[in-house]
Design an enzyme around this catalytic site. Structure first.
Site: not given
Length: 834
Positions: A563-564, A569, A671
């Site tokens: 993911k980024r 995160k 997602t």
């Protein structure tokens, strides 16, 4: 329990990848050779793989064109309500294989290409450049559900950068995705539209005029978006900025012609490059230009289509704009297209001469807004001075919207001056700024988050005042992914195993996966699911060894976080677990450890220093661990360079464990978590974003849940988060932090990671240490279960069976019924004659 289909029945009933009939193959071979010869002007003696790709793309495109034209004719005849989905991040990229899946051409193309070129079509697909966003999933579902829908965005010349890792550091390279052309798009110069900037306003008795503007032309490029085997082909229209041809004659006469031509670049820069959306707002003039550019061109197109529709042309005097919301739904994807609200008001009031009250009613009933973040630094707030300079008429309109809005607030909450200040569209403290989220809420009839927990947080926190003012506006629309791309296309082995048991209708109706629970104790099914996973892991291990020169144990647990790169995160929490596990192996090298290959991938925004340092830490940890002979193949760490959809399509089907470990209350939805779940990975995660609903659907017993909930995070925030307390109390955490700080992973630069340690110890908004202990314990449970392959696979089956809710078909059906006021149809259009 129903029996699996026989081989004979399987061949009859299952066509997940389409049929490879002799007629299909012969026709495709002829078309391929024709395009190679006449379109590309090559023969097979000199043709390259790229030539083969373009010839195949043009061959497949032929199967789209008739359906595309027929679909648009059908929409004109039926004149349904049309949906316009505006996003600044449409970037479709790799289209060939997705189109073959949706047209049931995959097997036929594979056979034809092998006969002609002795190469499988997948090698040609690898040539295609680009990446894909979740908005592309939505367009796929809109077409598959038969909605008259259009995606509108910008045709960026350069997409999000390509990431190179050089000496452990991220280096950005331009993504020149259009260098070799794009066989899927069609320029439509006949629909070019002027977009105005700068200038001034003049107020006359008959209305307001915006004059002395600079004009940039918006040139549309159309890309077909096929539905799944229903002959529907919708349109994505992307705008490219072009300078007008007129030059100042005076400049020409004094020799300024050359400079005038060169200055055209300034106008065309608008569609030059995509700003990486990394949950951080950049208040650059070019970005605001991009936002207004796409909105202005799109609204002109929407109104043109409304006026020439059968409905519009029936009006005798001129189109009755009070009927616009009956025929048009505009979905604002995040605040980036928020300018649609003042622009629609400008068009209706200044150009179409509606009263303010009528225009506002039309605007609110037409527009709806999707929020994608709760992080304050991500919310767009544009300086009033910049607005006044670039879009003077729109600033006047925003002020008038705000004046009327605050009158309504004061009437509902008399005497509450604090509420008036909080709810104003104009933030007065410090530099005057326009809050674009507030503008979107006031100017829309529906506001939605993208997971239930996210939507609840919006109502309880950042939009609480607006919710109390107009609760009927607020909804939830949990995100979804298209099973066509994220199962059938990227994991055909798994799709076939599922189809053998339950048929292939699950591709259109993902809820049918629930019936897989009937096979939880079916030894053959358990074995088939495990076999597909192992085959995917072996393929990916070969890819990793080839690209990263690290030999991977394919029997190790593939533990993946992609993911980024962002503090919220919490890739740093993952790093702490890797270091802790490494230290445990070193301490007891003879113990039976569950082998792991940990992969972390993602891009850091070019200006986000901390994210770039996180990447450097991951690569440094890998350098030490991967070269430690005591550890061997029991633990490997790989940073997946240039993570993008092509890599995702390899990594996700191979993953055993999906890391979804953001601080509770910070991830809107996600997602990637759904893609991993659908492809047979188990999730270790916090109760954040869509993880909450995924755990509900799969059953919490089939999820590895750890860490604080949203209420716990809030309580800790109020009490005060002190990282030092955890550091002093947890010896393994202290050891890991001391190793990072002391240069254990950067012996040549002992001070390299001091600022990361300083951030974790003193400025960590996302409370990594608070979840460390529970995360480590949860990872121990993961290790234990992985030692029991049968029970692990049963849990996998429960997860796959619970994926039905996370189809973008369900998401779009809810948008259609509950926001846009249209009914999806699975009606199949007739196939075109040619």
């Amino acid at each position: 329990m129903s029996k699996p289909l026989s081989d004979h029945d399987r061949k009859k009933q299952i066509s997940v990848r389409g049929l490879a009939g002799v007629e299909n193959v012969t026709e495709l071979k002829q078309s391929f050779n024709r395009h190679l010869h006449f379109t590309l002007v090559k023969d097979r003696n000199v043709a390259t793989k790229r030539d083969y790709y373009f010839a195949l793309a043009n061959t497949v495109r032929e199967h789209l064109i008739g359906r595309w034209i027929r679909t648009q004719q059908y929409y004109y005849e039926k004149d349904p309500k049309r949906v316009y989905y505006i996003s600044l991040e449409f970037y479709m990229g790799r289209t060939l294989q997705n189109t073959m899946v949706n047209l049931a051409l995959e097997n036929a193309c594979d056979e034809a290409m092998y006969q002609v070129t002795h190469t499988h079509y997948t090698k040609m697909c690898d040539i295609e450049m680009g990446s894909r966003s979740k908005k592309a999933c939505f367009l796929d579902s809109m077409a598959s559900l038969g909605l008259a829908a259009y995606g509108y965005g910008i045709r960026y010349e350069f997409g999000i950068f390509n990431q190179k890792i050089v000496n452990g550091w991220q280096v950005e390279e331009a993504d020149d995705w259009l260098r070799f052309g794009n066989p899927w798009e069609k320029a439509r110069p006949e629909y070019m539209r002027p977009v105005h900037f700068y200038g001034r306003t003049e107020h006359h008795p008959d209305g307001v005029k915006w004059v002395d503007t600079q004009v940039v032309l918006a040139l549309p490029y159309d890309t077909p978006v096929p539905g799944y085997r229903n002959n529907v082909v919708n349109t994505m229209r992307l705008w490219s900025a072009k300078a007008p041809c007129e030059f100042n004659l005076k400049d020409f006469n004094v020799g300024g012609y050359i400079q005038a031509v060169l200055d055209r670049n300034l106008a065309e820069n608008i569609s030059r490059v995509l700003y990486p959306n990394d949950n951080f707002f950049e208040g650059k003039e070019l970005r605001l230009k991009q936002e207004y550019f796409v909105v202005s061109a799109t609204l002109q197109d929407i109104i043109r289509r409304f006026k020439v529709s059968k409905f519009g042309s029936r009006e005798i005097a001129r189109t009755d704009f009070s009927k616009l919301p009956d025929k048009v739904a505009i979905q604002l994807n995040d605040t980036h297209p928020a300018m649609a609200i003042p622009e629609l008001m400008r068009v209706l009031v200044d150009e179409e001469k509606l009263s303010w009250e009528k225009a506002w009613d039309v605007c609110v009933r037409t527009c709806a807004y999707t929020n994608h973040t709760v992080l304050p630094e991500a919310l767009e707030r544009w300086p009033v001075d910049l607005f006044a300079h670039l879009l003077p008429r729109h600033l006047e309109i925003v002020y008038e919207i705000n004046r009327r809005h605050l009158e309504n607030v004061a009437a509902k909450f008399p005497g509450d001056s604090d509420r008036l200040r909080r709810m104003s569209l104009i933030e007065e403290s410090g530099q005057k700024r326009i809050n674009m989220a507030h503008l979107c809420i006031v100017g829309s009839h529906a506001v939605n988050g993208v997971a239930q927990i996210h939507s609840d947080i919006l109502k309880a926190t950042i939009f609480k005042d607006f919710y109390e003012m107009e609760p009927h506006k607020f909804q939830n629309k949990t995100n979804g992914i298209t099973p066509r791309r994220w199962l059938v296309m990227c994991n055909p082995g798994l799709a076939e195993v599922i189809a053998e048991r339950i048929g292939e209708d699950f591709i259109r109706d993902l809820d049918q996966l629930q019936t897989l629970r009937n096979y939880l104790n079916d030894e053959g099914f358990i074995r088939d699911i495990a076999k597909v996973k192992q085959e995917n892991k072996l393929k990916f291990a070969v890819h990793l060894e080839e690209h990263y020169k690290v030999k991977i144990n394919p029997n190790s647990m593939f533990d993946i976080q992609v993911k980024r790169i962002h503090e919220y995160k919490r890739q740093l929490l993952n790093c702490l677990h890797i270091i802790t596990y490494y230290n445990r192996i070193k301490k007891e090298p003879n113990k039976h450890w569950t082998p792991r290959t940990v992969m972390i991938g993602g891009k850091a925004a070019p200006g986000y220093h901390t994210a770039k340092m996180i990447i450097r830490l991951i690569t440094a940890i890998g350098e030490v661990i991967n070269n430690d002979p005591v550890v061997g193949d029991r633990l490997k760490v790989i940073f997946l360079e240039n993570y993008r959809v092509t890599l995702a399509e390899r990594a996700i089907p191979a993953a055993d464990l999906s890391e979804q470990i953001s601080t509770a209350g910070t991830e809107a939805s996600g997602t990637g978590n759904m893609k991993f779940m659908l492809n047979g990975a188990l999730t270790i995660g916090t109760m954040d974003g869509a993880n909450v609903e995924m755990a509900e659907e799969a059953g919490e017993d089939n999820f590895f849940i750890f860490g604080m909930r949203v209420d716990d995070v809030d309580a800790l925030e109020k009490k005060g988060y002190h990282a030092q307390e955890y550091y002093n109390r947890l010896p393994e955490l202290k050891q890991a932090i001391d190793q990072i700080a002391g240069g254990f992973f950067s012996p040549k630069q002992p001070e390299l990671f001091k600022e990361i340690v300083n951030m974790l110890m003193h400025h960590d908004r996302f409370k990594v240490f608070a979840d460390y202990e529970d995360y480590i314990k949860c990872q121990e449970k993961v290790n234990e279960l992985y030692k029991n392959p049968k029970e692990w696979t049963k849990m996998v089956i429960n997860n796959i069976a619970g994926c039905g809710k996370f189809s973008s078909d369900r998401t779009i059906t809810q948008y259609a019924r509950e926001i846009w006021g249209v009914e999806p149809t699975l009606e199949k259009l007739p196939a075109p004659d040619v």
